[in-house]
Write a protein that holds these residues in place. Structure first.
Motif, PDB file in Angstrom:
ATOM      1  N   LYS A 101      -8.152  -5.846  -0.680  1.00 47.98           N
ATOM      2  CA  LYS A 101      -6.940  -5.908   0.155  1.00 47.98           C
ATOM      3  C   LYS A 101      -7.138  -6.898   1.312  1.00 47.98           C
ATOM      4  CE  LYS A 101      -4.106  -3.099  -1.778  1.00 47.98           C
ATOM      5  NZ  LYS A 101      -3.090  -3.791  -2.540  1.00 47.98           N
ATOM      6  N   VAL A 113      -8.385   2.962  -2.900  1.00 50.58           N
ATOM      7  CA  VAL A 113      -8.046   1.572  -2.616  1.00 50.58           C
ATOM      8  C   VAL A 113      -9.320   0.782  -2.322  1.00 50.58           C
ATOM      9  CG1 VAL A 113      -7.566   2.081  -0.175  1.00 50.58           C
ATOM     10  CG2 VAL A 113      -6.652   0.015  -1.179  1.00 50.58           C
ATOM     11  N   MET A 121       0.836  -1.206   0.000  1.00 51.03           N
ATOM     12  CA  MET A 121       0.000   0.000   0.000  1.00 51.03           C
ATOM     13  C   MET A 121       0.868   1.253   0.000  1.00 51.03           C
ATOM     14  SD  MET A 121      -3.253  -1.018   2.322  1.00 51.03           S
ATOM     15  CE  MET A 121      -3.880   0.633   2.243  1.00 51.03           C
ATOM     16  N   ASP A 123       2.080   1.909  -3.476  1.00 52.07           N
ATOM     17  CA  ASP A 123       1.051   2.428  -4.377  1.00 52.07           C
ATOM     18  C   ASP A 123       0.516   3.795  -3.954  1.00 52.07           C
ATOM     19  OD1 ASP A 123       1.370   0.125  -5.750  1.00 52.07           O
ATOM     20  OD2 ASP A 123      -0.461  -0.835  -5.009  1.00 52.07           O
ATOM     21  N   SER A 124       0.919   4.261  -2.759  1.00 50.25           N
ATOM     22  CA  SER A 124       0.255   5.445  -2.213  1.00 50.25           C
ATOM     23  C   SER A 124       0.513   6.699  -3.043  1.00 50.25           C
ATOM     24  CB  SER A 124       0.676   5.689  -0.757  1.00 50.25           C
ATOM     25  OG  SER A 124       2.066   5.895  -0.691  1.00 50.25           O
TER      26      SER A 124
END
Ligand code: HEM
Length: 337
Positions: free
Chosen positions: A32, A27, A17, A20-21
């Motif tokens: 997840k 999200v 995460m 990808d932030s």
């Protein structure tokens, strides 16, 4: 047991995460948490990691499809329990789907057991500390099988697999030992399980003998359905029952069973969920770490749509989506993952 796997998977979730932030994307938390649960269970059961970098191998896909279909048909099965006439007319083809599902599930689980058996060709399970740490649930069951073959059959192992889910500073990640010191986090989880119990009707139970329950005679063989969803909202048991108020659990110990049958998200007694303690740890660790590392926001101005869908676990109709970004003072720690 398995706490290093839980901790490791949790870190992997946060690492991905964090990576990808900077994409500024929404999200999908359902996805997840599904991946986290699947990886956790499969690593504990068979030392396999199913989802990696958004990729899933064929076996993982088959496994997920089977789980999803099982949950979907279980909800329909409840209807069949209420009304046998639906069973006679083959309502939604449920029985037929179940037969196919059981066959596919059996093949997949037998494959897992056979693969473990092949790696232990000599059938000796040495008892060294390292080996003990690396043992999976299937290894443990196979070693029991060596000693008690009549009792610990392959079918029993398959049954076990089938039924088998802040503030601690900025210099380290939350771990399981911190959870006791985070009572409000536990309150939030309890309140969520109160309003949205994952099994709103538990699992149907059947009385093995005549008995008396709350003054009512229950004949042998009668199916009993317990409705925690309703019990959790009874006004004279809960003040302001439909509001989300984690504070109501302040001062309550971690023992969910100590609430005089008011809170039953894991059932109660002999047939209650055997994974309750582990699940509470997984929920606490995952939720706690996500809150510790990231700042969260809704996707728009709208409130989260809490509409409940069908199936035995009452999933949300709309998957939970959110925006997030790492806390500035967590970036250093996250970058070291
Ligand atoms: C938040 C997560 C979970 C919740 C809320 C939950 C809830 C429940 C509930 C309500 C029941 C039925 C109890 C009854 O009918 O009295 C149950 C049964 C069961 N659960 Fe869970 N569960 C969770 C996670 C898990 C996990 C991760 C596993 C396995 C690894 C698991 C394994 C089982 C088994 C084996 C039973 C059947 C027990 C029996 O019939 O004796 N559960 N669970």
């Amino acid at each position: 047991m398995f706490s290093s796997i839980r901790s490791n998977e949790n870190r992997t979730l946060v690492k991905e995460m964090f990576r990808d932030s900077n994409l500024g994307r929404v999200v999908d938390l359902l996805q997840k948490f599904s991946e986290l649960t699947l990886n956790l269970l499969m690593r504990m059961i068979a030392r396999k990691r199913y989802c990696r970098e958004r990729m899933m191998d064929l076996e993982a896909r088959r496994f997920l499809e089977i789980v999803q279909e099982s949950l979907a048909v279980s909800g329909a099965l409840n209807l069949l329990d209420y009304s046998p006439v639906l069973r006679w007319i083959g309502f939604k083809g449920v029985e037929k789907r179940m037969v196919g599902l059981v066959k596919r599930r059996d093949e997949l689980l037998q494959g897992l057991i056979d693969a473990h058996r092949r790696t232990k060709k000599d059938n000796t399970f040495d008892s060294g500390e390292e080996t003990k740490k690396r043992k999976t649930l299937i290894d443990v069951q196979l070693s029991l099988q060596g000693r008690e073959p009549e009792f610990c059959t392959d079918n029993m192992i398959k049954g076990i697999i089938v039924v088998s889910d802040i503030q601690v500073g900025k210099d380290r990640f939350l771990d399981e030992s911190d959870l006791e010191e985070l009572p409000y986090l536990q309150c939030v989880i309890n309140e969520t399980l109160r309003l949205y119990p994952a099994n709103p009707l538990l699992i149907p139970h059947e009385s093995s003998e005549d008995c008396t329950l709350g003054g009512l005679h229950v004949p042998r063989g009668m199916m009993l359905l317990v409705n925690p969803w309703a019990i959790h909202r009874v006004p004279n048991l809960w003040a302001d029952p439909t509001s989300f108020k984690p504070e109501r659990f302040e001062g309550v110990t971690k023992d969910n069973e100590g609430l005089n049958f008011k809170l039953l998200p894991f059932g109660y007694g002999r047939r209650s969920c055997p994974a309750m303690v582990m699940s509470m740890k997984v929920l606490g660790l995952a939720l706690g770490t996500l809150i510790q590392c990231f700042e969260w926001d809704g996707v728009g101005e709208e409130k989260v749509d809490m509409m409940e869908g069908g199936g035995i676990t009452m999933p949300k109709v709309q998957p939970l989506e959110a925006m997030y970004r790492p806390y500035v003072d967590m970036v250093d720690l996250l970058s070291r993952l």
